[in-house]
Design an enzyme around this catalytic site. Structure first.
Site, PDB file in Angstrom:
ATOM      1  N   CYS A 268     103.685  -3.566  49.663  1.00 49.72           N
ATOM      2  CA  CYS A 268     102.702  -2.871  50.487  1.00 49.72           C
ATOM      3  C   CYS A 268     101.505  -3.766  50.804  1.00 49.72           C
ATOM      4  O   CYS A 268     101.627  -4.678  51.619  1.00 49.72           O
ATOM      5  CB  CYS A 268     102.286  -1.565  49.805  1.00 49.72           C
ATOM      6  SG  CYS A 268     101.505  -0.373  50.934  1.00 49.72           S
ATOM      7  N   HIS A 362     107.299   1.305  49.278  1.00 46.91           N
ATOM      8  CA  HIS A 362     107.138   1.460  47.828  1.00 46.91           C
ATOM      9  C   HIS A 362     108.496   1.638  47.153  1.00 46.91           C
ATOM     10  O   HIS A 362     109.009   2.751  47.070  1.00 46.91           O
ATOM     11  CB  HIS A 362     106.263   2.684  47.535  1.00 46.91           C
ATOM     12  CG  HIS A 362     104.836   2.532  47.933  1.00 46.91           C
ATOM     13  ND1 HIS A 362     103.783   2.853  47.099  1.00 46.91           N
ATOM     14  CD2 HIS A 362     104.264   2.071  49.069  1.00 46.91           C
ATOM     15  CE1 HIS A 362     102.636   2.615  47.710  1.00 46.91           C
ATOM     16  NE2 HIS A 362     102.914   2.142  48.910  1.00 46.91           N
ATOM     17  N   GLU A 364     109.139   1.573  44.042  1.00 52.87           N
ATOM     18  CA  GLU A 364     109.048   2.380  42.820  1.00 52.87           C
ATOM     19  C   GLU A 364     109.146   3.864  43.164  1.00 52.87           C
ATOM     20  O   GLU A 364     109.672   4.655  42.388  1.00 52.87           O
ATOM     21  CB  GLU A 364     107.741   2.089  42.087  1.00 52.87           C
ATOM     22  CG  GLU A 364     106.510   2.736  42.643  1.00 52.87           C
ATOM     23  CD  GLU A 364     106.054   2.151  43.965  1.00 52.87           C
ATOM     24  OE1 GLU A 364     105.280   2.809  44.666  1.00 52.87           O
ATOM     25  OE2 GLU A 364     106.475   1.022  44.305  1.00 52.87           O
TER      26      GLU A 364
END
Length: 393
Positions: A268, A362, A364
């Site tokens: 990001c 993202h 995660e």
């Protein structure tokens, strides 16, 4: 700008004022008072607790496009950081009461406790369409005594607020002190990584640690010497808020990393800073990408991933060069490894002459989806191959 609050249990009228003068009225939701920030919309139907606690939302007022918010309550396990970072919160129909076996409290109470001013009963479809057509803009939410002022006065408060473009915010959300996330018991430590916290989410070092990486999370103000003292096998730059054009210190640190051939992975904000370190420009998107349902093509595998996003800035690919062609940089060729299928925004970089790659979204992805978690395995592969050699001119 921080919110100002009054009695936590008070309810009553609230008003939302956009910087172009459009106004929406509703009911107070969360803390009572006033707040200003950048109005952005998130398309996620779930994961509101993870959204609120993502430091990338610092100084942003989040508009939820899903109408029913708060059904599953909140708990102590799902937060992505130590606090709620969103400057304000806008929902249409908050849950009357939470209903989930993991719930430990309700969303409205969590917002009140965090001093986050919100508004409910708003036509979020109309508000989202307005932002989609006119772009992200400054906004204020006013409730309690703050809502009694005239609309022109409230509008002036909004227009006096700082804009997101030109804002340096990483230092406001970073950890004050370094800390370590070690592999879980029974998992051998294979690598050491220095992770620069630009607004890191808790799931990120946890997923790296699960792969045998000892993660040293460092403040955003750390020097290159601070990084080298760890003798890291790799360096990681996290997600975070603000304008990448302001992050000169972090960009210079990253250039030292590239020059020394230390494996690098960025997410990001970290992706935007890799672009800047390579000599590419960044720009502000009209309304950005936010939510957990953004389609991205991984050009290396040809697969389309459904991904989680929160970014208002992006990398500008060299004018006139197709994104499927490599760009020349002082560190050798770089490719656009991932591309957004909705609007062709550059969603990832892969360097060919130095061991570095990054993605704009993202991987995660708490609370989902998990299509892109493989990128942490890709980082492990890069760490396994060791230091690269910078291409000679």
């Amino acid at each position: 700008m921080s919110s100002t609050t009054s009695t936590p249990t008070a309810q009553g009228p609230a008003v939302l004022v956009l910087e172009d003068g459009r106004t929406f009225r509703g009911e107070s939701f969360g803390a009572v008072g006033q707040t200003v920030g950048e109005a952005v919309f998130s398309t996620g139907m779930t994961g509101y607790q993870e959204t609120l606690t993502d430091p990338s939302y610092h100084r942003q007022v989040v508009v939820m496009t899903a109408p029913h918010i708060g059904n599953t309550g909140v708990n102590s396990a799902d937060g992505e950081s130590r606090r709620i970072w969103a400057a304000g919160y806008v929902v249409r129909d908050p849950a009357i009461r939470p209903s989930n076996w993991r719930s430990q409290g309700d969303l409205a109470a969590a917002l009140r406790d965090g001093g986050v001013v919100g508004i409910s009963g708003v036509d979020t479809r109309a508000l989202t369409r307005h932002l989609r057509d006119h772009g992200a803009m400054r906004v204020g939410i006013f409730s309690g005594e703050a809502a009694l002022a005239g609309e022109q006065q409230l509008l002036q408060v909004v227009r006096d607020a700082p804009q997101m473009a030109g804002s340096a915010l990483a230092a406001e959300v970073t950890t004050p002190e370094a800390y370590v996330v070690a592999p879980p018991e029974g998992t051998p430590t294979r690598f050491t990584v220095a992770a620069l916290d630009l607004g890191i989410k808790g799931t990120t070092p946890t997923l790296m640690a699960a792969r045998g990486i000892q993660v040293h999370v460092l403040p955003s103000t750390s020097s290159y010497d601070d990084v080298l003292r760890l003798q890291p096998d790799g360096v990681f730059f996290s997600n975070g808020p603000g304008d990448p054009a302001t992050a000169d210190h972090e960009v210079e640190l990253l250039r030292r990393v590239l020059e020394d051939g230390i494996p690098f992975f960025g997410i990001c904000f970290g992706n935007q800073l890799l672009g800047r370190a390579l000599g590419l420009d960044t720009y502000k998107l009209t309304f950005g990408h936010r939510g957990i349902n953004q389609p991205v093509l991984d050009r290396e595998t040809g697969k389309v991933e459904v991904t989680s996003h929160n970014h208002g800035f992006a990398i500008a690919w060299p004018e006139g060069l197709p994104t499927d062609q490599p760009a020349d940089t002082p560190y050798g060729p770089v490719r656009c490894s991932h591309v957004a299928l909705n609007d062709d925004v550059v969603e990832g970089l892969r360097c060919e002459a130095v061991p570095a790659f990054s993605v704009q979204y993202h991987p995660e992805a708490a609370a989902g989806p998990h299509d892109a978690e493989y990128l942490f395995d890709r980082f492990v592969e890069l760490l396994t191959t060791g230091r690269g050699t910078r291409a000679q001119a």
